[in-house]
Design a protein around this motif. Structure first.
Motif, PDB file in Angstrom:
ATOM      1  N   ASP A  92       0.816  -1.230   0.000  1.00  0.00           N
ATOM      2  CA  ASP A  92       0.000   0.000   0.000  1.00  0.00           C
ATOM      3  C   ASP A  92       0.840   1.266   0.000  1.00  0.00           C
ATOM      4  OD1 ASP A  92      -2.560  -1.433   2.192  1.00  0.00           O
ATOM      5  OD2 ASP A  92      -2.297  -1.504   0.014  1.00  0.00           O
ATOM      6  N   ALA A  93       1.938   1.265   0.775  1.00  0.00           N
ATOM      7  CA  ALA A  93       2.774   2.464   0.857  1.00  0.00           C
ATOM      8  C   ALA A  93       3.354   2.820  -0.512  1.00  0.00           C
ATOM      9  CB  ALA A  93       3.894   2.259   1.871  1.00  0.00           C
ATOM     10  N   ILE A 122       0.736   4.295  -2.806  1.00  0.00           N
ATOM     11  CA  ILE A 122       0.513   5.716  -2.500  1.00  0.00           C
ATOM     12  C   ILE A 122       1.622   6.574  -3.078  1.00  0.00           C
ATOM     13  CG2 ILE A 122       0.430   7.407  -0.619  1.00  0.00           C
ATOM     14  CD1 ILE A 122      -0.990   5.216   1.067  1.00  0.00           C
ATOM     15  N   ARG A 123       2.863   6.114  -2.902  1.00  0.00           N
ATOM     16  CA  ARG A 123       3.998   6.888  -3.431  1.00  0.00           C
ATOM     17  C   ARG A 123       3.923   6.986  -4.949  1.00  0.00           C
ATOM     18  NH1 ARG A 123       8.847   7.416  -0.253  1.00  0.00           N
ATOM     19  NH2 ARG A 123       8.665   6.470   1.816  1.00  0.00           N
ATOM     20  N   HIS A 151       0.776  15.527   3.277  1.00  0.00           N
ATOM     21  CA  HIS A 151       1.035  14.766   2.053  1.00  0.00           C
ATOM     22  C   HIS A 151       0.127  15.224   0.915  1.00  0.00           C
ATOM     23  CE1 HIS A 151       0.920  11.134  -0.609  1.00  0.00           C
ATOM     24  NE2 HIS A 151       2.215  11.217  -0.380  1.00  0.00           N
ATOM     25  N   HIS A 153       7.030  11.688   1.642  1.00  0.00           N
ATOM     26  CA  HIS A 153       7.154  10.976   2.920  1.00  0.00           C
ATOM     27  C   HIS A 153       8.389  11.445   3.682  1.00  0.00           C
ATOM     28  CE1 HIS A 153       4.202   8.437   1.044  1.00  0.00           C
ATOM     29  NE2 HIS A 153       4.174   7.592   2.051  1.00  0.00           N
ATOM     30  N   GLU A 208       5.191   6.580   7.052  1.00  0.00           N
ATOM     31  CA  GLU A 208       4.615   5.678   6.051  1.00  0.00           C
ATOM     32  C   GLU A 208       3.360   4.994   6.594  1.00  0.00           C
ATOM     33  OE1 GLU A 208       7.287   3.543   3.141  1.00  0.00           O
ATOM     34  OE2 GLU A 208       6.622   1.886   4.423  1.00  0.00           O
ATOM     35  N   ILE A 237       0.397   7.469   6.944  1.00  0.00           N
ATOM     36  CA  ILE A 237      -0.226   7.835   5.672  1.00  0.00           C
ATOM     37  C   ILE A 237      -1.047   6.684   5.118  1.00  0.00           C
ATOM     38  CG2 ILE A 237       0.320   8.369   3.253  1.00  0.00           C
ATOM     39  CD1 ILE A 237       2.556  10.156   4.260  1.00  0.00           C
ATOM     40  N   VAL A 238      -0.522   5.478   5.194  1.00  0.00           N
ATOM     41  CA  VAL A 238      -1.263   4.306   4.707  1.00  0.00           C
ATOM     42  C   VAL A 238      -2.590   4.178   5.452  1.00  0.00           C
ATOM     43  CG1 VAL A 238      -1.294   1.795   4.691  1.00  0.00           C
ATOM     44  CG2 VAL A 238       0.709   3.005   3.836  1.00  0.00           C
ATOM     45  N   TYR A 262      -5.133   7.134   4.537  1.00  0.00           N
ATOM     46  CA  TYR A 262      -5.804   6.965   3.252  1.00  0.00           C
ATOM     47  C   TYR A 262      -6.785   5.806   3.293  1.00  0.00           C
ATOM     48  CZ  TYR A 262      -3.152  10.361   0.500  1.00  0.00           C
ATOM     49  OH  TYR A 262      -2.628  11.519  -0.020  1.00  0.00           O
ATOM     50  N   ARG A 268     -10.703   6.136   2.552  1.00  0.00           N
ATOM     51  CA  ARG A 268     -11.289   5.381   1.455  1.00  0.00           C
ATOM     52  C   ARG A 268     -12.576   4.718   1.914  1.00  0.00           C
ATOM     53  NH1 ARG A 268      -6.620   4.071  -0.553  1.00  0.00           N
ATOM     54  NH2 ARG A 268      -6.366   2.185   0.674  1.00  0.00           N
TER      55      ARG A 268
END
Lengths: 151, 182
Positions: free
Chosen positions: A7-8, A11-12, B127, B134, B149, B152-153, B156, B160
């Motif tokens: 997932d990371a 996103i990147r 972000h 990051h 990291e 942020i994961v 999101y 979602r």
């Protein structure tokens, strides 16, 4: 890339943070992996929704005058490092000075040579009854030697 | 910055003029309220003024600025209890449906972001809306790269789910969303 993308990394990749070479390898994987394609699509849709959230500042929002008013009243916090360094240097100089300069004797102190009898007379002990035997017991050479060993 | 460190009010005023809009917008997205955003923005520039002497020229000004903003936002959140969003102005009945949908979507986004834990919220805002990578977020916040990291994961992922629920209840499809954002 044979394994699916985490997932990371999705996103990147969606936000363009990856090196072009890595992105290119990712795109190759995406062509054959539906799971990762759907994950990337979902990330892009979420990002697009968020990007549609526009913020318009109120016309009267201006903190400049308020900030300047307060800032003028409050001076910045002093930088303590130079001050601390100065104190340490002064303390060091004081210690060094203390060792170089001999202590000054008090102007009221005088060294006077007196005999024991004269001292006893001065402090008023000469009139007190004294049992010479007791004194002898305390001040004989043997007891003094023992006291010296114990100290 | 040197002038600011020397206590120049003119330099402080210039700094405020240049950056207050960005700071206020980020503070609003974090707090959901303009009055709180204004408080945070004032606090940010006063802290910058107070700590200007500690600024190292080797660090980017924006990194330093963002760090102060993050700290002020998190401090403010710790001081305040329940987060109450600004009330939306009721739309007139004559408003077109598309405008109403946009209003509802904006509200859904604000509520979804408000539900995020504070660190996830700030990481996501930096972000998504400040376009920090990051690594830049890690430098700004002082958090580890792996922590950023993970934040942020999770942020999101939570959004979602939350926005999908809203879209489902609003009878909107992904295609509708794309059309309305185009």
């Amino acid at each position: 890339m044979s394994t699916c993308i985490d997932d990371a990394t999705i996103i990147r990749h969606a936000s363009g943070e990856l090196d072009p070479e890595v992105s290119s390898r990712l795109e190759s994987h995406l062509q054959s992996c539906e799971r990762c394609r759907l994950a990337l699509q979902a990330q892009r849709e979420t990002a697009a929704l968020l990007d549609a959230w526009k913020v318009t500042l109120p016309a009267d929002l201006d903190v400049r005058e308020a900030v300047l008013t307060v800032a003028k009243q409050v001076s910045p916090a002093p930088n303590w490092r130079p001050m601390a360094a100065a104190i340490l240097i002064a303390a060091g100089l004081g210690l060094a000075a203390g060792r170089l300069i001999p202590p000054r004797t008090s102007q009221h102190a005088t060294l006077v040579e007196v005999t024991p009898d004269e001292l006893m007379e001065r402090i008023g002990l000469d009139s007190l009854p004294v049992e010479s035997a007791a004194l002898d017991q305390v001040f004989d050479d043997e007891s003094l030697a023992e006291a010296g060993e114990q100290s | 910055m040197q002038q600011l460190a020397a206590g120049s009010m003119s330099a402080l005023g210039t700094l405020v003029e240049r950056h207050q809009a960005r700071v206020a917008a980020l503070a609003y997205r974090f707090s959901g309220r303009w009055d709180v955003s204004e408080d945070i923005t004032q606090e940010v520039f006063l802290r910058l003024h107070q700590t200007a002497r500690r600024y190292r020229a080797s660090a980017a000004l924006t990194t330093w600025l963002y760090r102060v903003v993050v700290n002020c936002c998190l401090d403010h959140a710790r001081r305040r209890k329940p987060r109450v969003l600004d009330e939306m102005t009721p739309s007139a009945k004559s408003e077109p449906t598309s405008v109403l949908i946009l209003d509802e979507r904006r509200r859904a986004i604000e509520e979804a972001i408000a539900e995020l834990p504070e660190r996830q919220r700030i990481a996501l805002l930096l972000h998504r809306f400040e376009n920090l990578s990051h690594e830049e977020i890690a430098r700004t916040t002082g958090w580890s790269a792996s922590a950023v990291e993970a934040l942020i994961v999770r942020a999101y992922a939570a959004l979602r789910v939350r926005l999908a629920e809203w879209a489902g209840s609003a009878g909107m499809t992904a295609a509708d969303n794309r059309r309305s954002t185009a």
